[in-house]
Design an enzyme around this catalytic site. Structure first.
Site, short mmCIF file in Angstrom:
data_model
loop_
_atom_site.label_atom_id
_atom_site.label_comp_id
_atom_site.label_asym_id
_atom_site.label_seq_id
_atom_site.Cartn_x
_atom_site.Cartn_y
_atom_site.Cartn_z
N LYS A 95 -7.09 9.39 -9.32
CA LYS A 95 -6.69 9.09 -8.08
C LYS A 95 -6.03 10.19 -7.77
O LYS A 95 -4.59 10.41 -8.63
CB LYS A 95 -5.34 8.07 -7.00
CG LYS A 95 -4.83 8.79 -6.01
CD LYS A 95 -4.58 7.58 -5.73
CE LYS A 95 -3.90 7.40 -3.70
NZ LYS A 95 -2.39 6.30 -3.64
N GLY A 156 3.66 4.76 2.66
CA GLY A 156 5.87 4.08 2.75
C GLY A 156 6.27 4.27 3.56
O GLY A 156 7.08 3.91 3.82
N ALA A 182 -2.88 4.72 2.29
CA ALA A 182 -0.98 5.32 2.82
C ALA A 182 -0.69 5.01 3.96
O ALA A 182 -1.95 4.92 4.72
CB ALA A 182 -0.83 6.93 2.57
N GLY A 183 0.62 4.04 4.21
CA GLY A 183 0.71 3.68 5.23
C GLY A 183 0.25 2.69 6.15
O GLY A 183 0.91 2.08 7.24
N ASN A 204 0.29 -0.39 -1.09
CA ASN A 204 1.76 -0.80 -2.03
C ASN A 204 3.09 -1.16 -1.45
O ASN A 204 3.13 -2.09 -1.67
CB ASN A 204 1.17 1.06 -2.64
CG ASN A 204 2.74 0.44 -4.08
OD1 ASN A 204 2.68 0.79 -4.73
ND2 ASN A 204 3.13 -0.50 -4.26
N THR A 205 3.12 -0.77 -1.11
CA THR A 205 5.07 -0.66 -0.71
C THR A 205 4.87 -1.50 0.76
O THR A 205 5.91 -2.49 0.61
CB THR A 205 5.04 0.67 1.05
OG1 THR A 205 4.89 2.03 -0.26
CG2 THR A 205 6.85 0.97 1.33
#
Lengths: 254, 67
Positions: A95, A156, A182-183, A204-205
């Site tokens: 990645k 995040g 992301a996001g 993830n977050t």
């Protein structure tokens, strides 16, 4: 089934390993998510504190590892990081992420394209993290990237699909898988990304920072499956005016 | 005496030491890290045969949690 390079994936939910309260919670959440592709970062070992063994439990869980180049500030550092990862993990999947700006972590398009070309030439399976830029995604595809990973909003941030209009264009044009990264902060946002026709999402977050990461991982799993099925079923057309769903005549008057 | 640096920490060796021996002496498993010797990534299959030289700079990297 999703295919990236020569690998097939039943799950369209990719997960990260960062920000979990413990390795055990991380492992249980990943297991609950049914994710088959999991990101890891790399770091110089602190010989005083020793080595935190992240790899053994992940390998035991049977997931495929996707190392990232996080921390790289330019193409040269990213290529170096990719070579490190290949040596460490025995995988040529990478990645590619280059974000020199520590505040918003916006990916550097110019360095990313340059690194992507070098890494593809070296035989890596490159999945670049980029802004939701349809032109850049085409260029990355042309240099041989196996997928593109446009951002939904800052890493995040849990802001969701801020870039939706551009993600639609990328999805429409892409001839390689599009992984929205992301996001994404809520399962409903992941479902929306899949309804738009994204091939996968990386979360993830939103999972790791939930009060119940394992439950949240399951929620994301179901949302991604639901969104994908809705996409395959075909969403109805959005119209400006009302279009009745019930007969308007023949009830009160014969 | 051979003086080397591992992740910026100086270390002296009294006898010829391979990269693999050096890593194991740090209580680090060989299959969990990557090694950079004087800015070059060294393939794992060469760690047994390369001996540390005076003023070598080694950097050890491991996988950590990340998104």
């Amino acid at each position: 089934m999703l295919k990236i390079a020569d690998m097939e994936f039943e799950s369209r939910l990719f997960t990260g390993t960062g920000k979990f309260s413990s390795s055990q919670v991380m492992l249980e959440a990943i297991t609950a998510s049914k994710s088959q592709l999991v990101t890891v970062a790399m770091k110089r070992i602190d010989l005083k504190t020793g080595l935190d063994d992240l790899l053994t439990p992940l390998r035991q869980a049977g997931v495929r590892l996707l190392p990232n180049t996080s921390g790289a500030r330019n193409a040269k550092e990213a290529v170096f990081a990719a070579e490190l990862a290949r040596e460490m993990l025995g995988t040529s999947w990478i990645k590619l992420e280059i974000h020199p700006d520590p505040k918003y972590l916006m990916p550097d398009a110019i360095e990313t394209l340059e690194a992507a070309k070098t890494l593809c030439d070296k035989g890596f399976i490159v999945m670049p993290y980029v802004h939701a830029d349809p032109v850049l995604c085409r260029r990355l595809e042309e240099v041989g990237c196996a997928a593109v990973m446009p951002l939904a909003s800052p890493i995040g941030s849990n802001q969701g699909l801020v870039t939706e209009s551009f993600l639609k264009i990328i999805i429409e044009q892409a001839r390689v898988p599009v992984v929205i990264d992301a996001g994404i902060g809520a399962p409903s946002q992941a479902a929306r990304a899949m309804e738009l026709g994204a091939d996968a999402v990386l979360v993830n977050t939103a999972i790791a920072s939930s009060a119940s990461p394992i439950v949240m991982a399951e929620c994301f799993k179901e949302a991604v499956q639901c969104g994908r099925r809705a996409f395959e079923a075909g969403l109805g057309r959005v119209q400006t005016g009302a279009v009745h769903t019930s007969p308007l005549t023949g009830f009160l008057n014969t | 005496m051979i003086l080397i640096h591992i992740n910026n920490v100086a270390q002296s060796l009294t006898q010829p030491t391979s990269l693999a021996e050096l890593i194991l002496a740090q209580n680090i498993a060989l299959d969990s890290i990557a090694l950079v010797l004087n800015t070059q990534v060294v393939p794992r299959n060469r760690w047994q045969t390369i001996l540390c030289q005076h003023e070598d700079k080694l950097e050890l990297f491991s996988a950590v949690a990340g998104g």
